[in-house]
Design a protein around this motif. Structure first.
Motif, PDB file in Angstrom:
ATOM      1  N   PHE A 320     -21.498  12.612   7.510  1.00 36.68           N
ATOM      2  CA  PHE A 320     -20.776  12.984   6.292  1.00 36.68           C
ATOM      3  C   PHE A 320     -19.531  13.771   6.691  1.00 36.68           C
ATOM      4  N   THR A 321     -18.391  13.326   6.191  1.00 40.18           N
ATOM      5  CA  THR A 321     -17.120  13.915   6.584  1.00 40.18           C
ATOM      6  C   THR A 321     -16.309  14.319   5.354  1.00 40.18           C
ATOM      7  N   VAL A 322     -15.352  15.209   5.570  1.00 42.30           N
ATOM      8  CA  VAL A 322     -14.387  15.591   4.544  1.00 42.30           C
ATOM      9  C   VAL A 322     -13.006  15.570   5.184  1.00 42.30           C
ATOM     10  N   ASN A 323     -12.057  14.925   4.500  1.00 42.85           N
ATOM     11  CA  ASN A 323     -10.689  14.829   5.011  1.00 42.85           C
ATOM     12  C   ASN A 323      -9.696  15.339   3.986  1.00 42.85           C
ATOM     13  N   SER A 324      -8.607  15.883   4.489  1.00 41.44           N
ATOM     14  CA  SER A 324      -7.507  16.328   3.630  1.00 41.44           C
ATOM     15  C   SER A 324      -6.461  15.230   3.588  1.00 41.44           C
ATOM     16  N   PHE A 325      -6.567  14.379   2.579  1.00 42.27           N
ATOM     17  CA  PHE A 325      -5.661  13.238   2.474  1.00 42.27           C
ATOM     18  C   PHE A 325      -4.218  13.713   2.267  1.00 42.27           C
ATOM     19  N   SER A 326      -4.055  14.851   1.592  1.00 43.74           N
ATOM     20  CA  SER A 326      -2.714  15.362   1.309  1.00 43.74           C
ATOM     21  C   SER A 326      -2.101  16.087   2.504  1.00 43.74           C
ATOM     22  N   GLY A 327      -2.883  16.250   3.595  1.00 43.33           N
ATOM     23  CA  GLY A 327      -2.334  16.832   4.814  1.00 43.33           C
ATOM     24  C   GLY A 327      -2.488  18.332   4.936  1.00 43.33           C
ATOM     25  N   GLN A 328      -3.042  18.995   3.904  1.00 42.56           N
ATOM     26  CA  GLN A 328      -3.249  20.428   4.019  1.00 42.56           C
ATOM     27  C   GLN A 328      -4.379  20.715   5.006  1.00 42.56           C
ATOM     28  N   LYS A 329      -4.283  21.841   5.686  1.00 47.08           N
ATOM     29  CA  LYS A 329      -5.258  22.190   6.716  1.00 47.08           C
ATOM     30  C   LYS A 329      -6.462  22.891   6.089  1.00 47.08           C
ATOM     31  N   PHE A 330      -7.567  22.884   6.816  1.00 48.60           N
ATOM     32  CA  PHE A 330      -8.777  23.524   6.296  1.00 48.60           C
ATOM     33  C   PHE A 330      -8.680  25.047   6.274  1.00 48.60           C
ATOM     34  N   THR A 331      -7.673  25.603   6.894  1.00 51.41           N
ATOM     35  CA  THR A 331      -7.421  27.030   6.747  1.00 51.41           C
ATOM     36  C   THR A 331      -6.959  27.359   5.332  1.00 51.41           C
ATOM     37  N   GLU A 332      -6.573  26.329   4.553  1.00 54.74           N
ATOM     38  CA  GLU A 332      -6.173  26.527   3.159  1.00 54.74           C
ATOM     39  C   GLU A 332      -7.322  26.228   2.188  1.00 54.74           C
ATOM     40  N   VAL A 333      -8.526  26.002   2.730  1.00 55.53           N
ATOM     41  CA  VAL A 333      -9.687  25.661   1.919  1.00 55.53           C
ATOM     42  C   VAL A 333     -10.696  26.806   1.989  1.00 55.53           C
ATOM     43  N   ALA A 334     -11.300  27.111   0.858  1.00 54.11           N
ATOM     44  CA  ALA A 334     -12.324  28.145   0.811  1.00 54.11           C
ATOM     45  C   ALA A 334     -13.649  27.537   0.353  1.00 54.11           C
ATOM     46  N   LYS A 335     -14.740  28.096   0.830  1.00 54.05           N
ATOM     47  CA  LYS A 335     -16.088  27.767   0.344  1.00 54.05           C
ATOM     48  C   LYS A 335     -16.437  26.288   0.482  1.00 54.05           C
ATOM     49  N   ALA A 336     -16.030  25.669   1.577  1.00 56.52           N
ATOM     50  CA  ALA A 336     -16.440  24.290   1.807  1.00 56.52           C
ATOM     51  C   ALA A 336     -17.923  24.268   2.173  1.00 56.52           C
ATOM     52  N   TYR A 337     -18.650  23.321   1.598  1.00 53.13           N
ATOM     53  CA  TYR A 337     -20.092  23.253   1.856  1.00 53.13           C
ATOM     54  C   TYR A 337     -20.565  21.823   1.666  1.00 53.13           C
ATOM     55  N   PHE A 384     -14.265  20.196  13.606  1.00 60.26           N
ATOM     56  CA  PHE A 384     -12.994  19.792  12.998  1.00 60.26           C
ATOM     57  C   PHE A 384     -12.298  18.713  13.828  1.00 60.26           C
ATOM     58  N   VAL A 385     -11.571  17.844  13.123  1.00 62.21           N
ATOM     59  CA  VAL A 385     -10.897  16.699  13.737  1.00 62.21           C
ATOM     60  C   VAL A 385      -9.512  16.568  13.102  1.00 62.21           C
ATOM     61  N   LYS A 386      -8.560  16.089  13.887  1.00 62.65           N
ATOM     62  CA  LYS A 386      -7.231  15.822  13.344  1.00 62.65           C
ATOM     63  C   LYS A 386      -7.226  14.420  12.751  1.00 62.65           C
ATOM     64  N   SER A 387      -7.504  14.336  11.447  1.00 64.73           N
ATOM     65  CA  SER A 387      -7.506  13.029  10.772  1.00 64.73           C
ATOM     66  C   SER A 387      -7.457  13.247   9.268  1.00 64.73           C
ATOM     67  N   ARG A 388      -6.535  12.549   8.607  1.00 68.90           N
ATOM     68  CA  ARG A 388      -6.414  12.666   7.155  1.00 68.90           C
ATOM     69  C   ARG A 388      -7.254  11.638   6.414  1.00 68.90           C
TER      70      ARG A 388
END
Length: 401
Positions: A320-337, A384-388
């Motif tokens: 199970f993966t989550v990607n930032s299609f808009s290109g924002q980094k996960f440092t801009e995301v809170a409370k991912a679960y 973490f992986v570099k992939s949108r």
């Protein structure tokens, strides 16, 4: 090798030796399609060192004990040989003494693969690797399944008759240097030393510290921790939902993340990916709820429904993966679960909260792996992986299996 990975066998005869800082009892069991021995004769160990196509080989104290499998001599109806190990000292666990299995070409002794089971704790016996037949070809798989009730628990689980000793279980076996000499035939093999009065094993393996189950209710995982989807000794094989959620780290800023699941076969081969652009795969056994463009709102942002009972046998792993299609980094995301939910009752079974973040656009949240026994295990990944997009996650997710 890593847990769940497999290799094709390039030799008809292979040797699996198991080494550890302490003396081990190594054994092999010949199993039919139902995962059971045909009789006690299919349990191969130092007191019964020969079977049909499978032989126990003593290291004599100076080398690791080993199980030799001649696939050309394995009888019809036998589809799997599991190689097990337990510390020779009664009651000793594997914590701090992780064993390493080495699979060798039985003719020239060249190394084909090695495997060290990770995260061991209170396990007193392990199924380390298995040699199995698939579509007419023999392969080897890294397993690393732990038992807390010793080799007797493994034997009982696979259908071997275990006689409780009349004397204390610490009674020493014959001198190990002479163990390779077969004893006179007996009605049933004498089990290696085991904790006295060990009860019969439950239908499913008893997890150790590294692997917990659902008996105590909801489980909160830490990174790299594994939970067996077993409750009351029975696998959870109904529909489950994987809910993934997140919130923007900064108010007023939308975060477009996409949750996906990638399905793999036993050779880490990519079968299909379920994501916002493909909401149903493997004949509807995996379905996606659709795209959430912002992450706003309470509860899960995207849900993937998995019918474990309907998944074809060719699917042995899900990531199970989550990607930032808009290109924002996960440092801009809170409370991912991510959380695993019983689809029938709505009960939350397992939860993994992503506590750290990296300046990347993709993250592998968790994986579900089908075990050799048929049950499923969930492991928190959090890498973490570099992939949108999910397309860029296929290769790193395969490596994470």
């Amino acid at each position: 090798m890593t847990p769940g990975s497999n290799i094709p066998l390039s030799a008809a005869r292979v040797t699996v030796d198991v080494a550890a800082p302490v003396r081990l009892d190594v054994s092999g069991l010949l199993l039919t399609a139902d995962g059971k021995v045909r009789s006690d004769d299919d349990f191969i160990f130092y007191n019964q060192p020969t079977g049909q196509g499978v032989t126990y080989r003593s290291g004599g104290g100076s080398a690791p004990d080993a199980i030799v499998v001649d696939t050309s001599a394995v009888p019809p109806g036998i589809e799997k040989i599991v190689v097990t190990a337990s510390p020779d000292a009664a009651g000793q666990t594997f914590q701090g003494i992780e064993p390493t299995a080495t699979i060798r070409n039985g003719d020239d002794n060249s190394v084909l693969a090695t495997f060290t089971p990770p995260q061991l704790g209170t396990e007193t016996a392990l199924v380390i690797v298995e040699v199995y037949l698939r579509n007419g070809a023999w392969k080897a798989r890294a397993v690393g399944q732990g038992y807390s009730n010793g080799l007797a628990g493994i034997a009982t689980d696979f259908g071997v008759t275990v006689e409780e000793p009349a004397a204390p279980a610490q009674a020493a076996p014959p001198p190990r240097a002479q163990a390779a000499t077969p004893p006179p035939p007996a009605a049933a093999p004498t089990m290696p030393a085991a904790p006295p009065a060990a009860p019969p094993a439950p239908p499913a393996p008893a997890p150790g510290t590294g692997k917990i189950n659902l008996d105590k209710g909801r489980v909160s995982l830490q990174k790299n921790q594994t939970v067996s989807l077993v409750k009351g000794g029975q696998p959870v094989l109904s529909q489950v939902k994987m809910g993934l959620g997140w919130e923007p780290a900064y108010r007023g800023k939308d975060i477009d993340l996409d949750a996906s699941v990638i399905a793999y076969g036993p050779q880490r081969n990519h079968i299909d990916s379920c994501y916002f652009g493909k909401l149903s795969i493997v004949n509807g056994a995996i379905k996606h709820s659709g795209d959430n463009l912002t992450g706003e709102g309470g509860g899960d942002d995207e849900v993937i429904v998995v019918d474990l009972g309907r998944l074809p046998q060719e699917v042995s792993g899900l990531v199970f993966t989550v990607n930032s299609f808009s290109g924002q980094k996960f440092t801009e995301v809170a409370k991912a679960y991510c959380r695993l939910i019983d689809a029938a009752s709505g009960e939350e079974l397992v939860r993994f909260d992503l506590t750290g973040a990296e300046s990347q656009t993709g993250v592998m949240m968790a994986k579900l792996i089908r075990q050799y026994s048929g049950e499923w295990e969930m492991t928190a990944i959090g890498d973490f992986v570099k992939s949108r997009t999910v397309r860029g996650m296929v290769k790193p997710a395969a490596q994470a299996l």
